[in-house]
Design a protein around this motif. Sequence first.
Motif, mmCIF file in Angstrom:
data_model
loop_
_atom_site.group_PDB
_atom_site.id
_atom_site.type_symbol
_atom_site.label_atom_id
_atom_site.label_comp_id
_atom_site.label_asym_id
_atom_site.label_seq_id
_atom_site.Cartn_x
_atom_site.Cartn_y
_atom_site.Cartn_z
ATOM 1 N N ALA A 136 67.159 -36.007 18.605
ATOM 2 C CA ALA A 136 67.171 -36.312 20.039
ATOM 3 C C ALA A 136 66.197 -35.910 20.867
ATOM 4 O O ALA A 136 65.870 -36.792 21.634
ATOM 5 C CB ALA A 136 68.248 -35.378 20.840
ATOM 6 N N GLU A 137 65.300 -35.081 20.412
ATOM 7 C CA GLU A 137 64.054 -34.672 21.375
ATOM 8 C C GLU A 137 62.917 -35.680 20.899
ATOM 9 O O GLU A 137 62.351 -36.187 21.729
ATOM 10 C CB GLU A 137 63.577 -33.273 20.816
ATOM 11 C CG GLU A 137 62.256 -32.885 21.437
ATOM 12 C CD GLU A 137 61.825 -31.510 20.887
ATOM 13 O OE1 GLU A 137 62.681 -30.768 20.222
ATOM 14 O OE2 GLU A 137 60.815 -31.153 21.223
ATOM 15 N N SER A 139 63.457 -38.759 19.980
ATOM 16 C CA SER A 139 63.888 -39.927 20.806
ATOM 17 C C SER A 139 63.475 -40.054 22.274
ATOM 18 O O SER A 139 62.965 -40.944 22.861
ATOM 19 C CB SER A 139 65.342 -40.138 20.721
ATOM 20 O OG SER A 139 65.794 -40.338 19.186
ATOM 21 N N ARG A 140 63.633 -38.952 23.001
ATOM 22 C CA ARG A 140 63.216 -38.796 24.315
ATOM 23 C C ARG A 140 61.931 -39.121 24.613
ATOM 24 O O ARG A 140 61.465 -39.453 25.494
ATOM 25 C CB ARG A 140 63.697 -37.519 25.030
ATOM 26 C CG ARG A 140 65.202 -37.343 24.969
ATOM 27 C CD ARG A 140 65.698 -36.153 26.120
ATOM 28 N NE ARG A 140 65.404 -34.854 25.386
ATOM 29 C CZ ARG A 140 66.225 -34.199 24.346
ATOM 30 N NH1 ARG A 140 67.365 -34.610 24.140
ATOM 31 N NH2 ARG A 140 65.625 -32.994 24.007
ATOM 32 N N ILE A 141 61.042 -38.343 23.410
ATOM 33 C CA ILE A 141 59.708 -38.555 23.678
ATOM 34 C C ILE A 141 58.963 -39.847 23.567
ATOM 35 O O ILE A 141 58.340 -40.502 24.186
ATOM 36 C CB ILE A 141 58.893 -37.594 22.767
ATOM 37 C CG1 ILE A 141 59.344 -36.131 22.992
ATOM 38 C CG2 ILE A 141 57.542 -37.821 22.801
ATOM 39 C CD1 ILE A 141 58.643 -34.985 21.911
ATOM 40 N N GLY A 143 61.104 -42.476 23.662
ATOM 41 C CA GLY A 143 61.741 -43.308 24.119
ATOM 42 C C GLY A 143 62.618 -44.437 23.348
ATOM 43 O O GLY A 143 62.821 -45.553 23.988
ATOM 44 N N TYR A 145 65.468 -45.088 22.493
ATOM 45 C CA TYR A 145 67.120 -44.458 22.760
ATOM 46 C C TYR A 145 68.058 -45.286 21.921
ATOM 47 O O TYR A 145 68.738 -44.437 21.289
ATOM 48 C CB TYR A 145 67.297 -44.700 24.249
ATOM 49 C CG TYR A 145 68.867 -44.625 24.687
ATOM 50 C CD1 TYR A 145 69.174 -43.311 25.014
ATOM 51 C CD2 TYR A 145 69.627 -45.695 24.778
ATOM 52 C CE1 TYR A 145 70.375 -43.070 25.310
ATOM 53 C CE2 TYR A 145 70.990 -45.291 25.201
ATOM 54 C CZ TYR A 145 71.584 -44.084 25.323
ATOM 55 O OH TYR A 145 72.740 -43.880 25.667
ATOM 56 N N ALA A 148 67.844 -43.739 18.467
ATOM 57 C CA ALA A 148 68.256 -42.201 18.321
ATOM 58 C C ALA A 148 69.825 -42.041 18.560
ATOM 59 O O ALA A 148 70.642 -41.245 18.056
ATOM 60 C CB ALA A 148 67.832 -41.239 19.721
ATOM 61 N N THR A 149 70.367 -43.056 19.463
ATOM 62 C CA THR A 149 72.097 -43.281 19.445
ATOM 63 C C THR A 149 72.544 -43.262 18.106
ATOM 64 O O THR A 149 73.608 -42.881 17.791
ATOM 65 C CB THR A 149 72.207 -44.414 20.503
ATOM 66 O OG1 THR A 149 71.798 -43.908 21.818
ATOM 67 C CG2 THR A 149 73.823 -44.248 20.508
#
Length: 293
Positions: A136-137, A139-141, A143, A145, A148-149
């Motif tokens: 999750a981390e 994926s946020r960095i 982008g 999304y 990551a989902t």
Amino acid sequence: MEKKKLITGIVTGIVGLALVGTVAYLYVNLDNQKKENKAMQELAELDKKEMENEYQQFATQYSEMKTQISNDSIIAQLTAEQEKTERLLKELKDTKSNDAREIARLKRELATVRAVLRSYVIEIDSLNRLNQNLTAENSRIKGQYNEATRQIEGLNSERASLSEKVAIAAQLDATGISMQLKNKKGKKTDKTSKCKTVQVNFTIAKNVTASNGTKTFYVRITSPSGTTLSGGGTFNYQNRSLEATMRKAVEYDGRETTISTFWNVSQSLMAGTYQVSVFADGNMIGSRSFSFK
């Protein structure tokens, strides 16, 4: 002379009656022994079958867990434990149910296998949680999304599968089972004729994966004749209702817990071997036999 014959006839008659009585006693005793042996054999077969099912379940769980991780070191460890479990299962299947010493050894091995499986379930669950957080981390960095989902959904699916395995690992173990006969003064005796109270003690092993709260433990005592000492109500086991000798509700918090149960003698007890089995949460969690005079 006639008096002598009369005395001889009387003695012969007495001896004949004694022989008839002895034969009748031996026949009744033999019939009771057969019933006792049959009841103990049926319980031993039931216990052995449940052990086989558990060994098979654990071997299957090891196989499934290997498909859910990518760590080569852990996979190798799981493979070794799976092979050991399958070897013990084969030994159990090759063992006769009346081989008490070998069955006891394999029951101790089963408890070890369960404990090891428990530790791997916890370890893999922790790794999956860590992987989920890192994914999750990351994926946020980056982008990413959508990617990551998909990974999170996959981990959620794995966690659901692991939750089913935790249920198996959460089964309780009753160790140190003891059965004592107490006379009217509350002192220990080995003679069933003097017994006024039966005391059964056992310890529930530490289990951090088991659910906490009030649990009811059932103790079932089978007499040498194959009958169950009654008084503890009934409980469900393998889709049937069994009679209990004693039961006790205990607040369990996952720590090692010692439990004592008592049964006031309400029927004549016979000398011989008694089978004590402990049940909880629909499972037989311990069993042991005791002999008294």
